[in-house]
Design a protein around this motif. Sequence first.
Motif, PDB file in Angstrom:
ATOM      1  N   SER A  76       1.977  -7.345 -21.160  1.00  0.00           N
ATOM      2  CA  SER A  76       2.167  -8.523 -20.315  1.00  0.00           C
ATOM      3  C   SER A  76       0.821  -9.156 -19.985  1.00  0.00           C
ATOM      4  O   SER A  76      -0.080  -8.485 -19.461  1.00  0.00           O
ATOM      5  CB  SER A  76       2.884  -8.120 -19.021  1.00  0.00           C
ATOM      6  OG  SER A  76       2.719  -9.088 -18.020  1.00  0.00           O
ATOM      7  N   GLU A  77       0.676 -10.431 -20.280  1.00  0.00           N
ATOM      8  CA  GLU A  77      -0.580 -11.127 -19.997  1.00  0.00           C
ATOM      9  C   GLU A  77      -0.891 -11.124 -18.511  1.00  0.00           C
ATOM     10  O   GLU A  77      -2.048 -10.970 -18.096  1.00  0.00           O
ATOM     11  CB  GLU A  77      -0.506 -12.565 -20.520  1.00  0.00           C
ATOM     12  CG  GLU A  77      -1.823 -13.315 -20.402  1.00  0.00           C
ATOM     13  CD  GLU A  77      -1.764 -14.703 -21.025  1.00  0.00           C
ATOM     14  OE1 GLU A  77      -2.699 -15.495 -20.785  1.00  0.00           O
ATOM     15  OE2 GLU A  77      -0.796 -14.994 -21.754  1.00  0.00           O
ATOM     16  N   ALA A  78       0.158 -11.273 -17.678  1.00  0.00           N
ATOM     17  CA  ALA A  78      -0.039 -11.285 -16.227  1.00  0.00           C
ATOM     18  C   ALA A  78      -0.552  -9.934 -15.743  1.00  0.00           C
ATOM     19  O   ALA A  78      -1.452  -9.869 -14.890  1.00  0.00           O
ATOM     20  CB  ALA A  78       1.272 -11.641 -15.529  1.00  0.00           C
ATOM     21  N   ASP A  79       0.002  -8.852 -16.294  1.00  0.00           N
ATOM     22  CA  ASP A  79      -0.451  -7.523 -15.882  1.00  0.00           C
ATOM     23  C   ASP A  79      -1.861  -7.236 -16.389  1.00  0.00           C
ATOM     24  O   ASP A  79      -2.676  -6.620 -15.686  1.00  0.00           O
ATOM     25  CB  ASP A  79       0.518  -6.457 -16.389  1.00  0.00           C
ATOM     26  CG  ASP A  79       1.698  -6.271 -15.445  1.00  0.00           C
ATOM     27  OD1 ASP A  79       1.870  -7.110 -14.536  1.00  0.00           O
ATOM     28  OD2 ASP A  79       2.448  -5.292 -15.601  1.00  0.00           O
ATOM     29  N   ARG A  80      -2.162  -7.680 -17.611  1.00  0.00           N
ATOM     30  CA  ARG A  80      -3.527  -7.486 -18.126  1.00  0.00           C
ATOM     31  C   ARG A  80      -4.543  -8.224 -17.280  1.00  0.00           C
ATOM     32  O   ARG A  80      -5.672  -7.750 -17.084  1.00  0.00           O
ATOM     33  CB  ARG A  80      -3.624  -7.939 -19.585  1.00  0.00           C
ATOM     34  CG  ARG A  80      -2.876  -7.054 -20.565  1.00  0.00           C
ATOM     35  CD  ARG A  80      -3.345  -7.285 -21.990  1.00  0.00           C
ATOM     36  NE  ARG A  80      -3.208  -8.672 -22.425  1.00  0.00           N
ATOM     37  CZ  ARG A  80      -2.123  -9.197 -22.964  1.00  0.00           C
ATOM     38  NH1 ARG A  80      -1.046  -8.430 -23.152  1.00  0.00           N
ATOM     39  NH2 ARG A  80      -2.079 -10.465 -23.343  1.00  0.00           N
ATOM     40  N   ALA A  81      -4.156  -9.382 -16.747  1.00  0.00           N
ATOM     41  CA  ALA A  81      -5.067 -10.153 -15.900  1.00  0.00           C
ATOM     42  C   ALA A  81      -5.431  -9.389 -14.627  1.00  0.00           C
ATOM     43  O   ALA A  81      -6.537  -9.546 -14.087  1.00  0.00           O
ATOM     44  CB  ALA A  81      -4.432 -11.495 -15.545  1.00  0.00           C
ATOM     45  N   LYS A  82      -4.518  -8.529 -14.171  1.00  0.00           N
ATOM     46  CA  LYS A  82      -4.780  -7.745 -12.974  1.00  0.00           C
ATOM     47  C   LYS A  82      -5.886  -6.720 -13.200  1.00  0.00           C
ATOM     48  O   LYS A  82      -6.471  -6.196 -12.249  1.00  0.00           O
ATOM     49  CB  LYS A  82      -3.507  -7.029 -12.524  1.00  0.00           C
ATOM     50  CG  LYS A  82      -2.392  -7.962 -12.083  1.00  0.00           C
ATOM     51  CD  LYS A  82      -1.119  -7.185 -11.748  1.00  0.00           C
ATOM     52  CE  LYS A  82       0.030  -8.112 -11.392  1.00  0.00           C
ATOM     53  NZ  LYS A  82       1.286  -7.375 -11.137  1.00  0.00           N
ATOM     54  N   LEU A  83      -6.158  -6.415 -14.465  1.00  0.00           N
ATOM     55  CA  LEU A  83      -7.191  -5.434 -14.781  1.00  0.00           C
ATOM     56  C   LEU A  83      -8.601  -6.001 -14.681  1.00  0.00           C
ATOM     57  O   LEU A  83      -9.569  -5.243 -14.536  1.00  0.00           O
ATOM     58  CB  LEU A  83      -6.977  -4.882 -16.194  1.00  0.00           C
ATOM     59  CG  LEU A  83      -5.896  -3.822 -16.371  1.00  0.00           C
ATOM     60  CD1 LEU A  83      -5.639  -3.578 -17.850  1.00  0.00           C
ATOM     61  CD2 LEU A  83      -6.293  -2.526 -15.682  1.00  0.00           C
TER      62      LEU A  83
END
Length: 356
Positions: A76-83
């Motif tokens: 998920s791009e949104a979840d990767r952004a959280k990293l």
Amino acid sequence: MKNTQPLEGLLVLDFTTLLPGPLAALMLAEAGAEVIKIERPGGEDMARFPPLVGGQSAVYAMLNRGKQVLTLDLKSEADRAKLKPLIARADIVIEQFRPGVMARLGLGYDDMRAINRKIIYCAISGYGQSGPRAHEAGHDINYIGATGLLDLQPGPASQPVLPPALIADIAGGSFPAVINILLALRARDRSGEGAFIDIAMTDAMFTFGWYALALGLAGGRFPKSGELQLVGSSPRYRLYPAKDGKLVACGALEQKFWEGFCAAIGLAPEFIDDRRDPNATAEAVAQIVASRSSGEWAPIFAKADCCTTIVAPLEEALRDPHFVERGLFVQRLTLGDGRDIPALPVPVDPQFRAKP
């Protein structure tokens, strides 16, 4: 005075599962690092390994003691952004995917280095990040099998024997990962730059073949299965069953220890020179050892001090006064049902760990 641990203040992002990576990250956590374990929704496979206690895997709990868990879908791009904020302040990343997977997700070393040039990125895999076998699936048995190590003593073909330890996972994955991460931290202290570390679990298996390599490469003949002195060819280094079925571990390699062992069991003089007929000596020793119980032999071998011990079941070893006094089990782990058990012993000196 506050007990400051050597890795205190360092942040580790742990993307690994099962054994090699989680154990490496555990050792860093035990030395004071903050470890955030990134898990997929539903958790990693080890979290479902028995025994389940209070709905929690005891094995998973042992390997992930002291870590924080962050659940993210890396697809998920949104979840990767959280990293990104975590990557920006991370010191160490450990991943255990097949080569290229993290890069395809935009989380490879180059991607993370663009955010944080000081990051130390450790990739653990079976065969390494390059080479013809890099993408080949495997487990411990495959890695020790592919490198010639297992062939040195697989036991008889009719009943082959597996080692009781996951040698490649721990000694080829976890330990080299920690060693090289610490080396990279030292190098970063000097250069200010991070590093990419390629840990192939198979590579260190050749290290374990040190003696066979010396014989083959320098002596011109590689040993066949079972021929090495330390894998069963010598009566001085062998397991002998006692009368009660327990095993006697004889490691009397040096002449003084061998003579002490022979005297302790009353071996006939014609068998003491084991160079003449090693098999005959081994058979004679086996007959004598089988004539008494392990309880009878234990004080005899203790008095002789000849590198010979009784093989202890794990539950007995946990109660051994020596290991208890050494403090191997003082660290505690709380299970899902609220019970406390000893935490997994790790090779980190007590002075570098948190107080129990």
